[in-house]
Design a protein around this motif. Structure first.
Motif, PDB file in Angstrom:
ATOM      1  N   ASN A  95      38.545  37.156  36.701  1.00 29.68           N
ATOM      2  CA  ASN A  95      38.124  35.814  37.091  1.00 29.68           C
ATOM      3  C   ASN A  95      36.749  35.820  37.755  1.00 29.68           C
ATOM      4  OD1 ASN A  95      40.780  34.404  36.622  1.00 29.68           O
ATOM      5  ND2 ASN A  95      41.434  35.879  38.159  1.00 29.68           N
ATOM      6  N   GLY A  96      36.150  34.632  37.856  1.00 30.98           N
ATOM      7  CA  GLY A  96      35.044  34.392  38.761  1.00 30.98           C
ATOM      8  C   GLY A  96      35.582  33.724  40.008  1.00 30.98           C
ATOM      9  N   VAL A  97      34.824  33.790  41.123  1.00 29.34           N
ATOM     10  CA  VAL A  97      35.304  33.190  42.364  1.00 29.34           C
ATOM     11  C   VAL A  97      34.160  32.513  43.106  1.00 29.34           C
ATOM     12  CG1 VAL A  97      35.069  35.364  43.664  1.00 29.34           C
ATOM     13  CG2 VAL A  97      36.594  33.563  44.515  1.00 29.34           C
ATOM     14  N   VAL A  98      34.437  31.285  43.549  1.00 29.05           N
ATOM     15  CA  VAL A  98      33.536  30.552  44.428  1.00 29.05           C
ATOM     16  C   VAL A  98      34.088  30.698  45.839  1.00 29.05           C
ATOM     17  CG1 VAL A  98      32.530  28.312  45.002  1.00 29.05           C
ATOM     18  CG2 VAL A  98      32.951  28.908  42.607  1.00 29.05           C
ATOM     19  N   ALA A 151      23.737  45.285  38.836  1.00 24.71           N
ATOM     20  CA  ALA A 151      23.470  46.646  38.370  1.00 24.71           C
ATOM     21  C   ALA A 151      24.428  47.061  37.262  1.00 24.71           C
ATOM     22  CB  ALA A 151      23.572  47.627  39.544  1.00 24.71           C
ATOM     23  N   ASN A 152      25.556  46.345  37.159  1.00 30.98           N
ATOM     24  CA  ASN A 152      26.548  46.652  36.125  1.00 30.98           C
ATOM     25  C   ASN A 152      26.599  45.584  35.037  1.00 30.98           C
ATOM     26  OD1 ASN A 152      28.518  49.127  36.919  1.00 30.98           O
ATOM     27  ND2 ASN A 152      27.683  48.173  38.774  1.00 30.98           N
ATOM     28  N   GLY A 153      25.531  44.797  34.918  1.00 32.52           N
ATOM     29  CA  GLY A 153      25.437  43.850  33.824  1.00 32.52           C
ATOM     30  C   GLY A 153      26.259  42.590  33.964  1.00 32.52           C
ATOM     31  N   VAL A 154      26.715  42.275  35.180  1.00 35.20           N
ATOM     32  CA  VAL A 154      27.504  41.067  35.423  1.00 35.20           C
ATOM     33  C   VAL A 154      26.674  40.097  36.257  1.00 35.20           C
ATOM     34  CG1 VAL A 154      29.586  40.130  36.510  1.00 35.20           C
ATOM     35  CG2 VAL A 154      29.684  42.319  35.305  1.00 35.20           C
ATOM     36  N   PRO A 155      26.567  38.832  35.857  1.00 34.47           N
ATOM     37  CA  PRO A 155      25.790  37.885  36.665  1.00 34.47           C
ATOM     38  C   PRO A 155      26.314  37.796  38.097  1.00 34.47           C
ATOM     39  CG  PRO A 155      26.354  36.931  34.533  1.00 34.47           C
ATOM     40  CD  PRO A 155      27.127  38.214  34.643  1.00 34.47           C
ATOM     41  N   GLY A 156      25.390  37.771  39.044  1.00 31.11           N
ATOM     42  CA  GLY A 156      25.797  37.678  40.451  1.00 31.11           C
ATOM     43  C   GLY A 156      26.613  36.441  40.747  1.00 31.11           C
ATOM     44  N   ALA A 157      26.444  35.395  39.940  1.00 31.55           N
ATOM     45  CA  ALA A 157      27.179  34.143  40.157  1.00 31.55           C
ATOM     46  C   ALA A 157      28.676  34.297  39.961  1.00 31.55           C
ATOM     47  CB  ALA A 157      26.657  33.061  39.215  1.00 31.55           C
ATOM     48  N   ALA A 158      29.147  35.415  39.408  1.00 30.99           N
ATOM     49  CA  ALA A 158      30.592  35.638  39.263  1.00 30.99           C
ATOM     50  C   ALA A 158      31.281  35.667  40.623  1.00 30.99           C
ATOM     51  CB  ALA A 158      30.853  36.942  38.513  1.00 30.99           C
ATOM     52  N   ALA A 198      29.255  26.115  41.144  1.00 29.12           N
ATOM     53  CA  ALA A 198      30.562  26.250  40.490  1.00 29.12           C
ATOM     54  C   ALA A 198      30.409  26.437  38.978  1.00 29.12           C
ATOM     55  CB  ALA A 198      31.425  25.033  40.798  1.00 29.12           C
ATOM     56  N   LEU A 199      29.499  25.690  38.375  1.00 25.79           N
ATOM     57  CA  LEU A 199      29.280  25.839  36.938  1.00 25.79           C
ATOM     58  C   LEU A 199      28.737  27.225  36.595  1.00 25.79           C
ATOM     59  CD1 LEU A 199      27.749  22.346  36.109  1.00 25.79           C
ATOM     60  CD2 LEU A 199      29.942  23.234  35.284  1.00 25.79           C
ATOM     61  N   ALA A 200      27.826  27.728  37.426  1.00 28.85           N
ATOM     62  CA  ALA A 200      27.281  29.067  37.190  1.00 28.85           C
ATOM     63  C   ALA A 200      28.381  30.123  37.316  1.00 28.85           C
ATOM     64  CB  ALA A 200      26.150  29.353  38.178  1.00 28.85           C
ATOM     65  N   CYS A 201      29.289  29.928  38.265  1.00 24.33           N
ATOM     66  CA  CYS A 201      30.406  30.865  38.424  1.00 24.33           C
ATOM     67  C   CYS A 201      31.323  30.807  37.214  1.00 24.33           C
ATOM     68  CB  CYS A 201      31.170  30.540  39.704  1.00 24.33           C
ATOM     69  SG  CYS A 201      32.525  31.693  40.060  1.00 24.33           S
ATOM     70  N   ARG A 202      31.605  29.602  36.735  1.00 27.04           N
ATOM     71  CA  ARG A 202      32.451  29.471  35.547  1.00 27.04           C
ATOM     72  C   ARG A 202      31.836  30.182  34.350  1.00 27.04           C
ATOM     73  NH1 ARG A 202      33.144  23.774  32.630  1.00 27.04           N
ATOM     74  NH2 ARG A 202      30.979  24.346  32.118  1.00 27.04           N
ATOM     75  N   ASP A 203      30.537  30.021  34.175  1.00 26.26           N
ATOM     76  CA  ASP A 203      29.873  30.680  33.051  1.00 26.26           C
ATOM     77  C   ASP A 203      29.930  32.206  33.213  1.00 26.26           C
ATOM     78  OD1 ASP A 203      29.329  28.199  32.026  1.00 26.26           O
ATOM     79  OD2 ASP A 203      27.250  28.150  32.741  1.00 26.26           O
ATOM     80  N   ALA A 204      29.708  32.689  34.442  1.00 22.98           N
ATOM     81  CA  ALA A 204      29.723  34.129  34.684  1.00 22.98           C
ATOM     82  C   ALA A 204      31.125  34.710  34.528  1.00 22.98           C
ATOM     83  CB  ALA A 204      29.188  34.429  36.082  1.00 22.98           C
ATOM     84  N   VAL A 214      46.689  36.648  31.189  1.00 24.89           N
ATOM     85  CA  VAL A 214      45.264  36.393  31.001  1.00 24.89           C
ATOM     86  C   VAL A 214      44.687  35.879  32.324  1.00 24.89           C
ATOM     87  CG1 VAL A 214      45.482  35.889  28.545  1.00 24.89           C
ATOM     88  CG2 VAL A 214      45.692  34.023  30.200  1.00 24.89           C
ATOM     89  N   PRO A 215      43.366  35.979  32.521  1.00 23.44           N
ATOM     90  CA  PRO A 215      42.766  35.481  33.759  1.00 23.44           C
ATOM     91  C   PRO A 215      42.983  33.987  33.940  1.00 23.44           C
ATOM     92  CG  PRO A 215      41.236  36.924  32.581  1.00 23.44           C
ATOM     93  CD  PRO A 215      42.387  36.655  31.646  1.00 23.44           C
ATOM     94  N   LEU A 216      43.079  33.569  35.192  1.00 24.54           N
ATOM     95  CA  LEU A 216      43.170  32.138  35.486  1.00 24.54           C
ATOM     96  C   LEU A 216      41.869  31.429  35.152  1.00 24.54           C
ATOM     97  CD1 LEU A 216      45.131  32.078  38.850  1.00 24.54           C
ATOM     98  CD2 LEU A 216      45.709  30.757  36.824  1.00 24.54           C
ATOM     99  N   GLY A 217      40.732  32.056  35.458  1.00 24.32           N
ATOM    100  CA  GLY A 217      39.433  31.449  35.152  1.00 24.32           C
ATOM    101  C   GLY A 217      38.494  31.473  36.332  1.00 24.32           C
ATOM    102  N   THR A 218      38.363  30.338  37.021  1.00 26.76           N
ATOM    103  CA  THR A 218      37.462  30.231  38.169  1.00 26.76           C
ATOM    104  C   THR A 218      38.268  29.813  39.390  1.00 26.76           C
ATOM    105  OG1 THR A 218      35.707  29.501  36.666  1.00 26.76           O
ATOM    106  CG2 THR A 218      35.322  29.213  39.025  1.00 26.76           C
ATOM    107  N   ILE A 219      38.228  30.649  40.411  1.00 24.59           N
ATOM    108  CA  ILE A 219      39.007  30.430  41.627  1.00 24.59           C
ATOM    109  C   ILE A 219      38.087  29.934  42.732  1.00 24.59           C
ATOM    110  CG2 ILE A 219      40.631  31.476  43.261  1.00 24.59           C
ATOM    111  CD1 ILE A 219      41.475  31.727  40.305  1.00 24.59           C
ATOM    112  N   ALA A 220      38.532  28.939  43.493  1.00 28.13           N
ATOM    113  CA  ALA A 220      37.833  28.510  44.702  1.00 28.13           C
ATOM    114  C   ALA A 220      38.589  29.052  45.906  1.00 28.13           C
ATOM    115  CB  ALA A 220      37.739  26.996  44.782  1.00 28.13           C
TER     116      ALA A 220
END
Length: 415
Positions: free
Chosen positions: A140-143, A167-174, A8-14, A112-118
């Motif tokens: 957003n990122g999503v778990v 491949a597009n410069g976005v961490p997979g953890a997003a 979850a923390l990695a997703c939030r960062d991404a 604006v984005p909500l942030g991190t969605i579960a």
């Protein structure tokens, strides 16, 4: 295996990387995801075969097995859903209201984005792609916490998505698929108030109630879809029959399928025999007045509150629109209601009297779907009156905030 907090923390960062992308970059990202899903179709089908074989061995219900199964057509449709989301207007940065206050400050409301969605869901592996596309389109990122019955399918889809992200410069953890599928890990995820901004459960009533009862983060709820068709005395009966057949039989295991038919007494003798003949594969359960017109089993009060998700329908003969409204208010689930009528005043009153998330006039309940309503895809259907109500697309995964622009104005002048 990564722990749930670590994921979850990695997703939030991404998610901050995703939020920083402009709309064109997010669209390119989604097209790359769709291409990657198609390119991985062989791997996805193989993974899905493992899931469906295991589900069949466990005797999983027919409706859930249908939701679980992926073939080439559904994989192509899944990829197309991602592309459809990419064609939507960018919801991020939209100014929904702007006004100049008497003191000269400019007040804007900006999305604006909500942030991190579960996202917590059962059986439907296509939700993995839909949720990823919608969350990313909204910045957003999503778990993603899918069910164990679709674990192989979800992982295969997530691997394809991760390839496109990186491949597009976005961490997979997003787009982070939960590896620990235990209930304890789910509860831990739902209580990460400093990490998760919104939880969206999608599945059976038991799952959604579990999430709602254990979450400390905000939850969008949709317990079940008890959808009604009311055939008015002024209905075009041929039209009403089409709505009934499509709404009940086209795919009975989905939440926008019809579960109850209400027929005005003035047309019941004409309509019900035709309806029963047209849906001979359906198990009919009716009130005494319905059973006097056509052969069917007796309905119980529980039947009228049931989401069958199967080829079963409850039917009741009603004497008026008021009786119809009272029945739906008592037994409905605020999902989708349909009226078949040629009387515009009756239709308007039906719409105004019911508070369901979607109300249809002379249109099938099966249109109660984000893709059909122009959202590209949906992350779920909200029957909770929060910031979103009804099918939820990318815009529902943003929130309005205030941006105030001034030229040195102060509320309390300095002496």
């Amino acid at each position: 295996m990564k722990g749930i907090v670590e994921q979850a923390l990695a997703c939030r960062d991404a998610s901050s990387t995703v939020a920083a992308l402009d709309g064109d970059a997010r669209r390119r990202l989604l097209h790359a995801m769709a291409d990657a899903i198609v390119a991985a179709s062989t791997d996805i089908r193989a993974a899905n075969s493992l899931d469906t074989e295991a589900a069949q061995a466990r005797g999983i219900a027919t409706a859930m097995l249908d939701r679980l199964r992926l073939d080439d057509t559904r994989i192509q449709a899944m990829a197309q859903g991602v592309r459809d989301v990419a064609t939507l207007p960018d919801p991020v940065g939209v100014v929904t209201r702007r006004e100049i206050r008497p003191n000269g400050i400019v007040v804007e409301r900006v999305r604006v984005p909500l942030g991190t969605i579960a996202m917590i869901y059962e059986a439907r592996p296509n939700v993995t792609a839909d949720a990823a596309a919608l969350c990313l389109m909204a910045g957003n990122g999503v778990v993603l916490r899918g069910g164990s019955e679709a674990a192989h399918s979800n992982a295969a889809i997530a691997r394809a998505i991760a390839t496109a992200l990186e491949a597009n410069g976005v961490p997979g953890a997003a787009v982070s698929v939960v590896e620990d599928l235990s209930r304890d890990a789910m509860v831990q995820l739902l209580q990460l108030t400093d990490v998760i901004d919104l939880a969206i459960p999608r599945g059976g009533e038991g799952l959604i109630r579990f999430v709602a009862e254990h979450a400390r983060v905000p939850v969008i709820k949709h317990y079940k879809g008890v959808c009604h068709l009311y055939v008015d005395s002024a209905a075009d009966l041929d039209l009403a029959l089409r709505l009934l057949v499509d709404g009940k039989a086209s795919r009975p295991g989905v939440c926008n399928a019809l579960e109850t038919l209400l027929v005005h007494a003035d047309v019941a003798a004409q309509f019900l025999p035709r309806a029963v003949a047209a849906l001979s594969q359906v198990e009919w359960r009716g009130c005494d007045r319905s059973r006097a017109i056509a052969t069917m089993a007796s309905a119980t009060e529980e039947d009228y509150a049931a989401e069958f998700l199967d080829l079963i329908i409850a039917v009741r003969v009603v004497d008026s629109l008021d009786d119809t409204i009272a029945h739906i208010r008592r037994f409905g689930s605020d999902h989708t209601e349909v009226i078949a009528t040629r009387n515009a005043a009756t239709a308007d009153r039906f719409v105004a009297a019911l508070r369901s998330a979607v109300v249809m006039v002379n249109a099938s309940s099966r249109f109660s779907d984000g893709g059909e309503l122009g959202l590209g895809a949906e992350i779920g259907i909200s029957t909770t009156r929060l910031h979103a109500y009804g099918p939820m697309g990318a815009e529902s995964l943003t929130i309005e905030r205030f941006v105030v622009r001034g030229e040195g104005q102060v509320r309390h002048p300095v002496a």
